[in-house]
Design a protein around this motif. Structure first.
Motif, PDB file in Angstrom:
ATOM      1  N   ASP A   1       0.824  -1.208   0.000  1.00  0.00           N
ATOM      2  CA  ASP A   1       0.000   0.000   0.000  1.00  0.00           C
ATOM      3  C   ASP A   1       0.859   1.260   0.000  1.00  0.00           C
ATOM      4  O   ASP A   1       0.396   2.326  -0.415  1.00  0.00           O
ATOM      5  CB  ASP A   1      -0.922   0.011   1.222  1.00  0.00           C
ATOM      6  N   GLU A   2       2.088   1.144   0.497  1.00  0.00           N
ATOM      7  CA  GLU A   2       2.984   2.297   0.506  1.00  0.00           C
ATOM      8  C   GLU A   2       4.429   1.829   0.367  1.00  0.00           C
ATOM      9  O   GLU A   2       4.775   0.701   0.721  1.00  0.00           O
ATOM     10  CB  GLU A   2       2.807   3.125   1.776  1.00  0.00           C
ATOM     11  N   MET A   3       5.273   2.717  -0.146  1.00  0.00           N
ATOM     12  CA  MET A   3       6.645   2.359  -0.481  1.00  0.00           C
ATOM     13  C   MET A   3       7.456   1.975   0.752  1.00  0.00           C
ATOM     14  O   MET A   3       8.330   1.117   0.695  1.00  0.00           O
ATOM     15  CB  MET A   3       7.317   3.527  -1.203  1.00  0.00           C
TER      16      MET A   3
ATOM     17  N   LYS B   1       4.289  -1.972  -6.934  1.00  0.00           N
ATOM     18  CA  LYS B   1       4.294  -3.340  -7.441  1.00  0.00           C
ATOM     19  C   LYS B   1       5.667  -3.587  -8.063  1.00  0.00           C
ATOM     20  O   LYS B   1       6.076  -2.849  -8.951  1.00  0.00           O
ATOM     21  CB  LYS B   1       3.197  -3.562  -8.476  1.00  0.00           C
ATOM     22  N   GLN B   2       6.355  -4.606  -7.590  1.00  0.00           N
ATOM     23  CA  GLN B   2       7.713  -4.869  -8.063  1.00  0.00           C
ATOM     24  C   GLN B   2       7.932  -6.364  -8.258  1.00  0.00           C
ATOM     25  O   GLN B   2       7.319  -7.193  -7.582  1.00  0.00           O
ATOM     26  CB  GLN B   2       8.751  -4.373  -7.047  1.00  0.00           C
ATOM     27  N   GLU B   3       8.826  -6.686  -9.192  1.00  0.00           N
ATOM     28  CA  GLU B   3       9.366  -8.034  -9.301  1.00  0.00           C
ATOM     29  C   GLU B   3      10.854  -7.961  -8.978  1.00  0.00           C
ATOM     30  O   GLU B   3      11.593  -7.195  -9.611  1.00  0.00           O
ATOM     31  CB  GLU B   3       9.149  -8.623 -10.697  1.00  0.00           C
ATOM     32  N   VAL B   4      11.284  -8.729  -8.008  1.00  0.00           N
ATOM     33  CA  VAL B   4      12.669  -8.710  -7.541  1.00  0.00           C
ATOM     34  C   VAL B   4      13.271 -10.093  -7.757  1.00  0.00           C
ATOM     35  O   VAL B   4      12.682 -11.104  -7.358  1.00  0.00           O
ATOM     36  CB  VAL B   4      12.739  -8.336  -6.045  1.00  0.00           C
ATOM     37  N   THR B   5      14.432 -10.162  -8.397  1.00  0.00           N
ATOM     38  CA  THR B   5      15.124 -11.424  -8.622  1.00  0.00           C
ATOM     39  C   THR B   5      16.265 -11.557  -7.617  1.00  0.00           C
ATOM     40  O   THR B   5      17.175 -10.733  -7.584  1.00  0.00           O
ATOM     41  CB  THR B   5      15.681 -11.515 -10.051  1.00  0.00           C
ATOM     42  N   LEU B   6      16.189 -12.597  -6.793  1.00  0.00           N
ATOM     43  CA  LEU B   6      17.246 -12.902  -5.834  1.00  0.00           C
ATOM     44  C   LEU B   6      18.233 -13.871  -6.480  1.00  0.00           C
ATOM     45  O   LEU B   6      17.828 -14.908  -7.016  1.00  0.00           O
ATOM     46  CB  LEU B   6      16.653 -13.532  -4.570  1.00  0.00           C
TER      47      LEU B   6
END
Length: 267
Positions: free
Chosen positions: A89-91, A136-141
């Motif tokens: 909902d918030e950064m 909304k993010q996609e993060v690659t570990l």
């Protein structure tokens, strides 16, 4: 007429959510369920690099012969990429999540996945790729899998001398073996009759308890686990000694008890 919404694991359509079948587990904790709440959603949507192994093959060209001879091969180190979808909902919630996840991954002993809950990956966290920022993010570990084997939880066997072993592993394993004798002794031997490998010990000091860690390659004696590597005889196959399902171990003289601990291995 009405439309039915279909969704693949790791995707969200409207309010329809299907949880990921391969959620990331860090030291046994499910990252998706641990961090997700009404204000923050975390979901493992893809994992890459777990499947086919690659090998380094060592060859030589014998003198006066055409072609090459294979000397051996070993598995190459691999990389695992875990893709997380994050929505908040918030950064500030995303920033707090990433900070805590970084801390957790930096000190992690092992990772696992929900579809393989009994297998541990001993991989080192290298860093993360964040292609976009926002709510909304996609993060690659990214993980370096330097020992590309999947390990099961440790199991214990109260072994009876010279019996056939039942080992839950598709590969030979390097166990921890503890020998407990009724009285102190200074000479003993252990043989895997299936492989022909031996461990022979002799020392001027006696003890009724000896422990061998055949993965970390050290040997101790007594309840205080005093270093006993100086009693290991030169004809021992200490570094090569392994056990697998169906093997037979014979210890001479027969100990009062033999305890074997091992981690099963899967490819």
């Amino acid at each position: 007429m009405f439309e039915v919404e279909y969704e693949s694991p790791g995707q969200k359509t409207g309010e329809l959510i299907i949880s990921s079948p391969f959620s990331l587990l860090v030291d046994g904790r499910n990252i998706d369920s641990y961090y997700s709440n009404n204000d923050l959603r975390v979901e493992t949507i893809n994992v890459y690099g777990r499947q086919t192994n690659e090998y380094d093959i060592q060859t030589t060209t014998p003198a006066k012969y055409s072609g090459q001879m294979v000397l051996g091969k070993r598995m190459k180190a691999k990389n695992i990429q875990v893709v997380l979808f994050i929505e908040a909902d918030e950064m500030g919630l995303i920033q707090a999540f990433m900070s805590d996840l970084n801390r957790r991954l930096r000190s992690a002993n092992a990772i696992a996945f929900k579809d393989e809950p009994d297998l541990a990956y001993y991989a080192e966290f290298e860093g993360a790729d964040v292609p976009q920022e926002g709510l909304k993010q996609e993060v690659t570990l990214n993980f370096l899998w330097h020992d590309p084997m999947k390990y099961k939880i440790e199991k214990r066997i109260d072994y009876v001398n010279a019996q056939r072993l039942v080992i839950d592993s598709v590969e030979p394993v390097h166990p921890v073996i503890e020998l407990q004798f009724e009285t102190g002794i200074k000479t003993w031997s252990m043989r895997n009759t299936s492989t022909g490998m031996n461990i022979n010990y002799e020392h001027e000091l006696i003890s009724d308890r000896y422990q061998m860690d055949l993965e970390e390659l050290y040997l101790t004696r007594s309840a205080n686990e005093v270093d006993a590597m100086d009693g290991l005889k030169l004809d021992s196959d200490f570094e090569e000694f392994t056990i697998k399902n169906g093997d037979q171990i014979v210890v001479t003289p027969t100990p009062q008890s033999i305890t074997i601990r091992y981690r099963g291995v899967s490819l």
